[in-house]
Scaffold this motif. Sequence first.
Motif, short mmCIF file in Angstrom:
data_model
loop_
_atom_site.label_atom_id
_atom_site.label_comp_id
_atom_site.label_asym_id
_atom_site.label_seq_id
_atom_site.Cartn_x
_atom_site.Cartn_y
_atom_site.Cartn_z
N LEU A 19 13.25 -3.61 67.70
CA LEU A 19 12.25 -4.68 67.78
C LEU A 19 12.33 -5.40 69.13
CD1 LEU A 19 12.30 -6.31 64.23
CD2 LEU A 19 10.33 -5.31 65.38
N LEU A 20 13.55 -5.67 69.59
CA LEU A 20 13.71 -6.33 70.89
C LEU A 20 13.17 -5.46 72.02
CD1 LEU A 20 17.23 -8.01 70.69
CD2 LEU A 20 14.98 -9.10 70.53
N ASP A 21 13.42 -4.16 71.95
CA ASP A 21 12.87 -3.24 72.96
C ASP A 21 11.34 -3.24 72.92
OD1 ASP A 21 15.35 -2.53 73.92
OD2 ASP A 21 15.46 -0.67 72.76
N ASP A 22 10.78 -3.19 71.71
CA ASP A 22 9.33 -3.22 71.56
C ASP A 22 8.75 -4.54 72.07
OD1 ASP A 22 9.19 -0.68 70.52
OD2 ASP A 22 8.94 -1.32 68.45
N LEU A 23 9.47 -5.63 71.83
CA LEU A 23 9.01 -6.94 72.28
C LEU A 23 9.00 -7.00 73.81
CD1 LEU A 23 8.13 -9.75 71.27
CD2 LEU A 23 10.53 -10.44 71.41
N GLN A 54 -1.72 -9.14 72.81
CA GLN A 54 -1.28 -10.46 72.33
C GLN A 54 -0.95 -10.41 70.84
OE1 GLN A 54 -4.59 -12.98 73.43
NE2 GLN A 54 -3.43 -13.91 75.09
N LEU A 55 -1.78 -9.75 70.06
CA LEU A 55 -1.53 -9.63 68.63
C LEU A 55 -0.25 -8.85 68.35
CD1 LEU A 55 -5.14 -9.00 67.30
CD2 LEU A 55 -3.71 -11.01 66.90
N ARG A 56 -0.04 -7.77 69.09
CA ARG A 56 1.19 -6.98 68.92
C ARG A 56 2.41 -7.82 69.29
NH1 ARG A 56 3.54 -2.47 67.95
NH2 ARG A 56 5.17 -1.57 69.24
N TYR A 57 2.34 -8.54 70.40
CA TYR A 57 3.45 -9.38 70.83
C TYR A 57 3.76 -10.45 69.79
CZ TYR A 57 6.37 -12.34 73.76
OH TYR A 57 7.41 -13.07 74.26
N LYS A 58 2.71 -11.08 69.28
CA LYS A 58 2.89 -12.13 68.26
C LYS A 58 3.55 -11.56 67.00
CE LYS A 58 0.25 -15.50 65.60
NZ LYS A 58 -1.08 -16.02 65.28
N PHE A 59 3.11 -10.39 66.58
CA PHE A 59 3.69 -9.74 65.40
C PHE A 59 5.17 -9.45 65.61
CE2 PHE A 59 5.05 -5.75 63.48
CZ PHE A 59 4.93 -6.07 62.13
N LEU A 60 5.49 -8.82 66.75
CA LEU A 60 6.88 -8.46 67.03
C LEU A 60 7.77 -9.70 67.15
CD1 LEU A 60 6.25 -5.59 69.60
CD2 LEU A 60 7.15 -5.35 67.27
N LEU A 61 7.26 -10.72 67.79
CA LEU A 61 8.02 -11.97 67.93
C LEU A 61 8.30 -12.57 66.56
CD1 LEU A 61 9.27 -13.94 69.95
CD2 LEU A 61 7.07 -15.14 69.99
N GLY A 62 7.33 -12.54 65.67
CA GLY A 62 7.51 -13.04 64.32
C GLY A 62 8.58 -12.27 63.56
N ARG A 63 8.58 -10.94 63.72
CA ARG A 63 9.59 -10.11 63.04
C ARG A 63 10.99 -10.40 63.59
NH1 ARG A 63 10.25 -8.65 59.04
NH2 ARG A 63 11.13 -6.61 59.41
N VAL A 64 11.10 -10.54 64.91
CA VAL A 64 12.41 -10.85 65.51
C VAL A 64 12.92 -12.19 64.99
CG1 VAL A 64 13.54 -11.48 67.68
CG2 VAL A 64 12.12 -9.43 67.58
N LYS A 65 12.05 -13.17 64.96
CA LYS A 65 12.45 -14.50 64.46
C LYS A 65 12.84 -14.43 62.99
CE LYS A 65 10.00 -17.37 67.74
NZ LYS A 65 9.02 -18.42 67.95
N GLN A 66 12.13 -13.62 62.22
CA GLN A 66 12.44 -13.46 60.80
C GLN A 66 13.85 -12.91 60.62
OE1 GLN A 66 9.84 -10.64 58.82
NE2 GLN A 66 9.15 -12.26 57.43
N ILE A 67 14.20 -11.90 61.40
CA ILE A 67 15.53 -11.31 61.32
C ILE A 67 16.59 -12.32 61.77
CG2 ILE A 67 17.06 -9.57 62.33
CD1 ILE A 67 14.66 -7.66 62.28
N GLU A 68 16.32 -13.02 62.87
CA GLU A 68 17.28 -14.01 63.36
C GLU A 68 17.47 -15.13 62.34
OE1 GLU A 68 15.72 -15.10 67.17
OE2 GLU A 68 16.60 -13.34 68.15
#
Length: 75
Positions: A10-14, A48-62
Motif C-alpha cells: 500500500l505504501l509503495d502504491d501510495l 486523486q481518487l486513487r490517492y485518496k483511496f490508498l491514503l484511507g487504507r494506509v490510515k485504516q491499517i495504522e
Amino acid sequence: MKKDPTYALLLDDLRKAKSDLELAYSNFENVVDPDLIDSCIYQVNAVQLRYKFLLGRVKQIEDSYAKNPLELMES
C-alpha cells in the motif's frame, strides 16, 4: 510497525500515486489543446481518487495497529 506485506505494498502504491498525481498536474499545466485539457482533467481526477483511496487504507491499517499495540509484540 509490524512488517505487513500488504501495508508495504500500500505504501509503495501510495508513493506511485503521488508521483502520478504530480505528473498529471504537470501535464495539465503544459497543454493548450482543449481536448488534451479535458483529458488531463480526467486524469487528475482519477489519480486523486486513487490517492485518496490508498491514503484511507494506509490510515485504516495504522489505526488498527494503534488500537491494538500488542499485535506489534506478537511478530
